[in-house]
Design an enzyme around this catalytic site. Structure first.
Site, PDB file in Angstrom:
ATOM      1  CG  HIS A  35      22.967 -26.095  -3.367  1.00  0.00           C
ATOM      2  ND1 HIS A  35      22.400 -25.639  -4.545  1.00  0.00           N
ATOM      3  CD2 HIS A  35      22.936 -27.441  -3.421  1.00  0.00           C
ATOM      4  CE1 HIS A  35      22.042 -26.684  -5.285  1.00  0.00           C
ATOM      5  NE2 HIS A  35      22.355 -27.780  -4.624  1.00  0.00           N
ATOM      6  CB  CYS A  42      24.461 -28.917  -6.985  1.00  0.00           C
ATOM      7  SG  CYS A  42      23.743 -30.475  -6.398  1.00  0.00           S
ATOM      8  CD  GLU A  78      22.600 -22.117  -4.294  1.00  0.00           C
ATOM      9  OE1 GLU A  78      21.782 -23.049  -4.463  1.00  0.00           O
ATOM     10  OE2 GLU A  78      23.838 -22.304  -4.271  1.00  0.00           O
TER      11      GLU A  78
END
Length: 215
Positions: A186, A89, A188
């Site tokens: 994202h 990001c 994660e």
């Protein structure tokens, strides 16, 4: 293996994803300490000061200039050492700007990309470069999460845009020569304990980053 996680935002999910790959995490913005690690992860966060790409404030949120400078210096050190870098990001946007690129300060289509009531948006992305990392992991078109209002405009030197959203917003960058991978989404929050049913699983991207750390 050790990775520098150079950020100040909530880092819990990044740490969890790295540790799931048996990677030790050092959270520091000190260049000397950071370079003791095998790789760098630049996490998400707020907007970058547009002075870094030669513009005045025009839709950006107020930047954290201290963080901008600290992350820039750490990134510069890792690039010069040709050590692996993973940007997510804001991290991808910083990488793009570092290599001479620029950003859209406030996307016209930001409603499709930004968080709503604290929840990530979800949209499809498509591969625009044949046989790239993401296409090999997920196919030519797939769904990802999204939590941003800015995006890559001019692509930085040496970087290749390999994924786009349907509105043309760049969703992933790879460097043609250096061990650098970056996503606008994202992974994660699409991995391990954060897996979700409406996106692909982000674990393969972290596994790829781990492979870069091994050299």
């Amino acid at each position: 293996m050790k990775v520098t996680l150079a950020g100040t935002e909530s880092l819990t999910n990044y740490i969890a994803a790295l540790k799931a790959n048996d990677i030790e995490v050092i959270n520091t913005l000190d260049v000397e300490e950071a370079l003791k690690c095998d790789g760098l992860l630049l996490p998400g966060g707020g907007d970058i000061d547009p002075k870094y790409y030669g513009e005045e404030m025009n839709g950006s949120d107020e930047p954290d200039r201290e963080l901008d400078k600290a992350q820039w210096d750490v990134l510069d050190a890792f690039v010069k050492e040709k050590k692996p870098v993973f940007g997510i990001c804001r991290g991808m946007q910083l990488i793009n700007v570092y290599f001479g690129g620029s950003l859209y300060q406030d996307l016209k289509t930001k409603d499709a990309h930004s968080r709503k009531n604290g929840v990530d948006s979800v949209h499809s992305v498509k591969s625009i470069v044949e046989d790239n990392l993401f296409e090999n992991l997920y196919g030519k078109e797939f769904f990802v999460n999204s939590a941003h209002h800015q995006g890559v405009k001019k692509i930085g030197e040496g970087l290749i845009s390999v994924l786009e959203a349907n509105d043309g917003v760049c969703e992933a960058l790879l460097h043609k020569d250096l061990p650098i991978v970056a996503t606008q989404f994202h992974p994660e929050r699409m991995s391990y304990e954060q897996r979700r049913d409406d996106t692909v699983v982000g674990e393969g991207i972290f596994e790829y980053f781990k492979s870069l750390l091994k050299g």
